[in-house]
Design an enzyme around this catalytic site. Structure first.
Site, PDB file in Angstrom:
ATOM      1  N   ARG A  63      40.051  15.882  29.356  1.00  0.00           N
ATOM      2  CA  ARG A  63      40.038  14.928  28.234  1.00  0.00           C
ATOM      3  C   ARG A  63      41.107  15.289  27.208  1.00  0.00           C
ATOM      4  NH1 ARG A  63      35.714  16.630  23.895  1.00  0.00           N
ATOM      5  NH2 ARG A  63      35.378  18.816  24.420  1.00  0.00           N
TER       6      ARG A  63
ATOM      7  N   SER B  85      36.620  13.264  20.445  1.00  0.00           N
ATOM      8  CA  SER B  85      36.035  13.746  21.700  1.00  0.00           C
ATOM      9  C   SER B  85      36.842  13.320  22.918  1.00  0.00           C
ATOM     10  CB  SER B  85      34.595  13.244  21.839  1.00  0.00           C
ATOM     11  OG  SER B  85      33.772  13.760  20.816  1.00  0.00           O
TER      12      SER B  85
ATOM     13  N   GLU C 260      31.949  -1.605  21.798  1.00  0.00           N
ATOM     14  CA  GLU C 260      32.759  -1.471  23.016  1.00  0.00           C
ATOM     15  C   GLU C 260      33.194  -2.812  23.589  1.00  0.00           C
ATOM     16  OE1 GLU C 260      30.566   2.242  22.291  1.00  0.00           O
ATOM     17  OE2 GLU C 260      29.920   0.136  22.430  1.00  0.00           O
TER      18      GLU C 260
ATOM     19  N   PHE D 104      29.332   4.884  27.562  1.00  0.00           N
ATOM     20  CA  PHE D 104      29.378   3.757  26.645  1.00  0.00           C
ATOM     21  C   PHE D 104      30.188   2.580  27.192  1.00  0.00           C
ATOM     22  CE2 PHE D 104      29.094   7.192  23.122  1.00  0.00           C
ATOM     23  CZ  PHE D 104      27.778   7.436  23.467  1.00  0.00           C
TER      24      PHE D 104
ATOM     25  N   HIS E 157      33.378  12.683  29.039  1.00  0.00           N
ATOM     26  CA  HIS E 157      32.000  13.173  29.001  1.00  0.00           C
ATOM     27  C   HIS E 157      31.205  12.678  30.219  1.00  0.00           C
ATOM     28  CE1 HIS E 157      33.404  14.203  25.075  1.00  0.00           C
ATOM     29  NE2 HIS E 157      32.287  14.842  24.788  1.00  0.00           N
TER      30      HIS E 157
ATOM     31  N   ASP F 268      24.425  17.566  25.172  1.00  0.00           N
ATOM     32  CA  ASP F 268      24.317  16.217  24.611  1.00  0.00           C
ATOM     33  C   ASP F 268      23.239  15.375  25.286  1.00  0.00           C
ATOM     34  OD1 ASP F 268      26.271  16.880  22.873  1.00  0.00           O
ATOM     35  OD2 ASP F 268      27.788  15.506  23.637  1.00  0.00           O
TER      36      ASP F 268
ATOM     37  N   GLN G 262      24.220  10.507  26.960  1.00  0.00           N
ATOM     38  CA  GLN G 262      25.666  10.616  26.796  1.00  0.00           C
ATOM     39  C   GLN G 262      26.398  10.882  28.110  1.00  0.00           C
ATOM     40  OE1 GLN G 262      26.436  10.603  23.048  1.00  0.00           O
ATOM     41  NE2 GLN G 262      24.377   9.876  23.457  1.00  0.00           N
TER      42      GLN G 262
ATOM     43  N   ARG H  22      34.449  16.982  30.111  1.00  0.00           N
ATOM     44  CA  ARG H  22      34.326  17.691  28.838  1.00  0.00           C
ATOM     45  C   ARG H  22      34.710  19.173  28.936  1.00  0.00           C
ATOM     46  NH1 ARG H  22      28.870  18.299  25.065  1.00  0.00           N
ATOM     47  NH2 ARG H  22      29.968  18.861  23.148  1.00  0.00           N
TER      48      ARG H  22
END
Length: 350
Positions: A51, A78, A99, A124, A148, A156, A160, A206
């Protein structure tokens, strides 16, 4: 149209409305983008999250191509879209936790000749699937980056964790799905994505992971990489992202126990490297073990199955089969059956 224009409340009695169309979108030659893209600059001793490499690559891309724009759903620190924002603030669009609106805005930017990169947590993006689907049906070119992914995000928790994103993006018509496993491949695949038509999805992780490749390594879309092999491999382990590193660790343990396995990096999930995977299978007793940090349906395992099912290859899948809990990344990889130790056990059982 003339009748409709007369009914519009234009300024003044004699006002007129100028109807203009966006400029035609020119085709970007892949070599034109990638030839000017600065090479990655990592050391083999580095540990970098893909990421983070996404953000680095996007900022580089923005410097060599003024048509590149970035949108993010209030997760820029993030996803590392903030790297692009700091370098090119006038071309960054903060979309907040909306989104669907973010993808809709990207459609408009693409129609105006821009090259939009849309980023948020992979989980998301599921909220925006209707807009992603309609953009693809309309033939719009957009790049999506989902971070993620999987249980490896750790504490998390499951809300998530992107665990269905590969299935979601693979099903989009004419889509390209890319899954880098280190920072070098992440940068190279971001550069490649800029020139691809239609829907392109880049899955980023992540955890910081070791560098696997030299900075000069190339990653053609539709390809794969064999990282470990011998003349007496008993099967091929196919993985990508975090589980590729688990597979490499398992390889060392198995080798010490007298079992050799081939390890293949399937960084291009769609199109999958059917020829390369089949070649590896035929050289390893027609047996493949796919390990992925994703639910078992619709992900890398099914992509591999589609590629080799007609050729009598035995494909075994290791994936997340239950709704995960929160925990440390290494605890969750172990608990949900995709850790290096679990791979060793599975290979021995096979």
């Amino acid at each position: 149209m003339e009748r409709a224009l007369k009914e519009l409340p234009l300024a003044g009695n004699g006002g007129s409305l100028q109807v203009t169309r966006p400029p035609a979108v020119s085709v970007v030659c892949p070599s034109a983008v990638e030839s000017t893209f600065p090479a990655p600059s990592y050391k083999l001793s580095d540990k970098v999250a893909t990421r983070a490499a996404y953000g680095t690559a996007l900022a580089k891309l923005g410097a060599v191509n003024p048509r590149v724009v970035a949108l993010d759903g209030d997760t820029k620190n993030s996803t590392f879209a903030e790297t692009f924002m700091k370098a090119h603030p006038q071309r960054y669009f903060e979309s907040f936790i909306a989104e669907q609106n973010m993808v809709g805005a990207a459609v408009g930017l693409a129609a105006c000749g821009k090259i939009p990169f849309v980023s948020t947590f992979a989980a998301f993006l599921t909220r925006a699937f209707d807009h992603i689907r309609m953009a693809a049906i309309s033939g719009v070119t957009i790049k999506y980056a989902g971070s993620h992914c999987g249980v490896s995000i750790g504490e998390d928790g499951p809300s998530q964790m992107g665990l269905e994103d590969l299935a979601m993006m693979r099903v989009v018509p004419h889509s390209t799905v890319l899954y880098p496993s280190d920072a070098v491949s992440a940068e190279r695949l971001v550069a490649a994505a800029a020139a691809l038509p239609g829907t392109t999805y880049i899955r980023t992780s992540r955890p910081a992971t070791p560098i696997l490749y030299a900075n000069t390594e190339e990653f053609p879309v539709g390809g794969s990489k064999v990282l470990r092999s011998s003349e007496n491999d008993c099967l091929t382990v196919v993985a990508a992202g975090v589980t590729l590193h688990e597979a490499l660790a398992a390889h060392e343990t198995l080798k010490a126990a007298g079992l050799n396995v081939r390890v293949l990096d399937a960084y291009s999930v769609k199109p999958i490297d059917a020829e390369g995977i089949l070649r590896a299978a035929t050289q390893t007793r027609n047996t493949i073990l796919v390990v992925e940090d994703h639910y078992s349906d619709g992900g890398l395992g099914d992509a591999v199955l589609n590629a080799v099912a007609a050729y009598g290859v035995r494909v075994h899948k290791m994936a997340v089969t239950d709704v995960p809990r929160s925990g440390k990344p290494e605890e969750l990889l172990e608990a949900y059956g995709i850790s290096a130790r679990r791979i060793v056990e599975k290979v021995k059982s096979l």
